[in-house]
Design an enzyme around this catalytic site. Structure first.
Site, PDB file in Angstrom:
ATOM      1  CE1 TYR A 159      -7.303 -36.376  11.725  1.00  0.00           C
ATOM      2  CE2 TYR A 159      -9.016 -37.698  10.719  1.00  0.00           C
ATOM      3  CZ  TYR A 159      -8.577 -36.896  11.760  1.00  0.00           C
ATOM      4  OH  TYR A 159      -9.404 -36.621  12.807  1.00  0.00           O
ATOM      5  CG  ASP A 207      -9.604 -11.754  18.723  1.00  0.00           C
ATOM      6  OD1 ASP A 207      -9.770 -11.793  17.485  1.00  0.00           O
ATOM      7  OD2 ASP A 207     -10.305 -12.402  19.527  1.00  0.00           O
ATOM      8  NE  ARG A 223     -18.696 -20.229  10.970  1.00  0.00           N
ATOM      9  CZ  ARG A 223     -19.487 -19.165  11.124  1.00  0.00           C
ATOM     10  NH1 ARG A 223     -20.286 -18.790  10.165  1.00  0.00           N
ATOM     11  NH2 ARG A 223     -19.476 -18.485  12.246  1.00  0.00           N
ATOM     12  CB  THR A 266     -12.573 -15.350  12.465  1.00  0.00           C
ATOM     13  OG1 THR A 266     -12.867 -13.962  12.281  1.00  0.00           O
ATOM     14  CG2 THR A 266     -12.931 -15.763  13.886  1.00  0.00           C
ATOM     15  CD  GLU A 273      -3.559 -36.222  14.453  1.00  0.00           C
ATOM     16  OE1 GLU A 273      -2.592 -36.893  14.819  1.00  0.00           O
ATOM     17  OE2 GLU A 273      -4.681 -36.288  14.979  1.00  0.00           O
ATOM     18  CE  LYS A 281     -16.202 -13.349  13.695  1.00  0.00           C
ATOM     19  NZ  LYS A 281     -15.933 -13.096  15.125  1.00  0.00           N
TER      20      LYS A 281
HETATM   21  C1  LIG Z   1     -15.824 -13.934  16.201  1.00  0.00           C
HETATM   22  C2  LIG Z   1     -14.776 -13.696  17.195  1.00  0.00           C
HETATM   23  C3  LIG Z   1     -14.082 -14.747  17.806  1.00  0.00           C
HETATM   24  C4  LIG Z   1     -14.503 -16.182  17.744  1.00  0.00           C
HETATM   25  O1  LIG Z   1     -14.611 -16.760  16.553  1.00  0.00           O
HETATM   26  P1  LIG Z   1     -15.429 -18.135  16.386  1.00  0.00           P
HETATM   27  O2  LIG Z   1     -15.010 -18.544  15.035  1.00  0.00           O
HETATM   28  O3  LIG Z   1     -16.884 -17.767  16.505  1.00  0.00           O
HETATM   29  O4  LIG Z   1     -14.989 -19.070  17.454  1.00  0.00           O
HETATM   30  C5  LIG Z   1     -13.012 -14.443  18.632  1.00  0.00           C
HETATM   31  N1  LIG Z   1     -12.665 -13.168  18.856  1.00  0.00           N
HETATM   32  C6  LIG Z   1     -13.333 -12.133  18.317  1.00  0.00           C
HETATM   33  C7  LIG Z   1     -12.887 -10.750  18.610  1.00  0.00           C
HETATM   34  C8  LIG Z   1     -14.416 -12.357  17.480  1.00  0.00           C
HETATM   35  O5  LIG Z   1     -15.080 -11.321  16.981  1.00  0.00           O
END
Ligand SMILES: *Cc1c(COP(=O)(O)O)cnc(C)c1O
Length: 418
Positions: A56, A202, A237, A228, A58, A231
């Site tokens: 942990y 994003d 993740r 993220t 925080e 991807k």
């Molecule tokens: C995948 C994605 C997210 C969310 O990610 P999670 O890990 O599934 O919560 C947010 N914004 C965009 C543009 C995404 O493609």
């Protein structure tokens, strides 16, 4: 067999072990075209499975609320340093649990409930967390949504500018989940500056392409960048938020203590590993190969008469309107899966059909590029896709395609499978 091997799990809980093995085999045998998925390296798997999960911590390095951070602090600092170096950002927060919580941190940092936020509408290619109605971001904030032009399928920057001037959002999101074309960060920045909004890029889908130099970077244009890590960036993740110096403190406070408790240290270590891999020059070759494969697959689909949103792709992602082949998106995705080709059904812009059976299928080339497939394979994949969609009702025909697919993939090693 799963790699690293899982003998302890097999001994302790054969039921779970059997499922893990089955998933590894499934990932090995299929052509995985879900645009948000990839294969992480064995090194990333090992870091994710490490004893760092027991700790942990925080707070932030040097300012923790629990003792015993002699190892966790340098792990997190390593991840932060690599994130900053890879993207050229002033500041990085590597603690968000995933992409959606990372975006919530942007709301927490710069908006009060009821304030206006602007993002791309979900059916146009945006994300739930960019203000879509069913999401907390659409329920608790005054959400203004932009879309794409009907003729081109490309983001309508005139609409973005007009809405921004009229609604004065405090935050503007750019980026999304089903955008096959390059995002014009300087154009968004100009609009955000004019109305005094924070621009949040994003880059969840395209982070790996940006890291590898295959898509322009939002750094220097967007004050805040969320992504993220799992991807195209090919990590575990998780998520990160990059900021300029002026917005660093607000984001750190929003992530902790604003939204989260203890960071997932095993994930942080795996993010550091993935960022290390992305800093290697070979990652640039990977990112460019992903785009090459997507271009080749798009060209092969166009040759077969498929209708592609925006007419093609600039990145890893292709949005196909399959209704011209006489089938909806959902039955098409189900037929493809049975045929060993994994995708997801997806709305297309101005979709006349319902979201649970929309007109489109979304495809991406990040995972198959990691497996080693090249542009030479894309005509074959397009042929399988068309054959599977036309044979959607014929299970035997779909099984025959699945056997051909497994045959091809057997020649391409998968990290995580020995
Ligand atoms: C995948 C994605 C997210 C969310 O990610 P999670 O890990 O599934 O919560 C947010 N914004 C965009 C543009 C995404 O493609």
């Amino acid at each position: 067999m799963h790699e690293p091997a899982i003998p302890s799990l097999t001994g302790a809980d054969p039921e779970v072990a059997r499922l893990v093995q089955a998933e590894a085999r499934r990932q090995f045998e299929k052509v995985r075209l879900i645009a948000s998925e990839n294969y992480v390296s064995t090194a990333v798997l090992e870091a994710t499975g490490s004893v760092l999960t027991n700790k942990y911590s925080e707070g932030y390095a040097g300012r923790r609320y629990y003792e015993g951070q002699q190892v966790v602090d340098p792990v997190e600092e390593l991840a932060i340093g690599r994130a900053k170096a890879l993207f050229g950002a002033d500041h990085a927060n590597v603690q968000p649990y995933s992409g959606s919580p990372a975006n919530l941190a942007v709301y927490m940092a710069f908006l009060d409930p009821g304030d206006a936020v602007m993002g791309m509408a979900l059916p146009a290619g945006g994300h739930l967390t960019h203000g879509w109605g069913v999401s907390a971001t659409g329920k608790w904030f005054r959400s203004v949504q932009y879309g794409v032009r009907k003729e081109t399928g490309v983001v309508d920057l005139d609409q973005v500018r007009d809405l921004a001037r009229a609604e004065r959002p405090k935050v503007i999101f750019c980026g999304g989940t089903a955008i096959p074309r390059t995002i014009d960060f300087p154009a968004f920045a100009e609009i955000a500056n004019e109305v005094g909004a924070v621009l949040a890029a994003d880059i969840a889908h395209i982070a790996g392409l940006i890291a590898g130099g295959a898509h322009p970077s939002p750094v220097g244009h967007a004050q805040v960048i969320t992504t993220t890590t799992h991807k195209t960036l090919r990590g575990p993740r998780g998520a990160m938020i990059l900021t300029d110096a002026a917005h660093a403190k607000a984001i750190d406070k929003a992530v902790f203590p604003g939204l989260q408790g203890g960071p997932h240290n095993h994930t942080t270590a795996a993010i550091a590993v993935a960022l290390g891999e992305a800093l290697d020059p070979s990652f640039g070759l990977y990112a460019h190969a992903v785009v090459q494969n997507a271009r080749s697959l798009a060209a092969a689909l166009l040759d077969r008469g498929f209708d592609l949103v925006s007419g093609g792709t600039d990145n890893h992602l292709i949005l196909v309107d399959v209704t011209g082949k006489g089938v909806g998106g959902k039955p098409a995705a189900k037929a493809l899966d049975r045929a060993g080709i994994e995708a997801n059904y997806n709305t297309v812009p101005f979709d006349p059909r319902k979201p649970f059976d929309p007109s489109g299928v979304r495809l991406g080339t990040a995972a198959i590029t990691t497996r080693g497939l090249t542009p030479d394979h894309m005509p074959q994949i397009a042929e399988w896709i068309e054959r599977a969609i036309l044979a959607a009702q014929d299970e035997q025909a779909l099984d025959r395609i699945a056997a051909e697919v497994a045959d091809l993939m057997a020649g391409y090693p998968m990290p995580g499978w020995a």
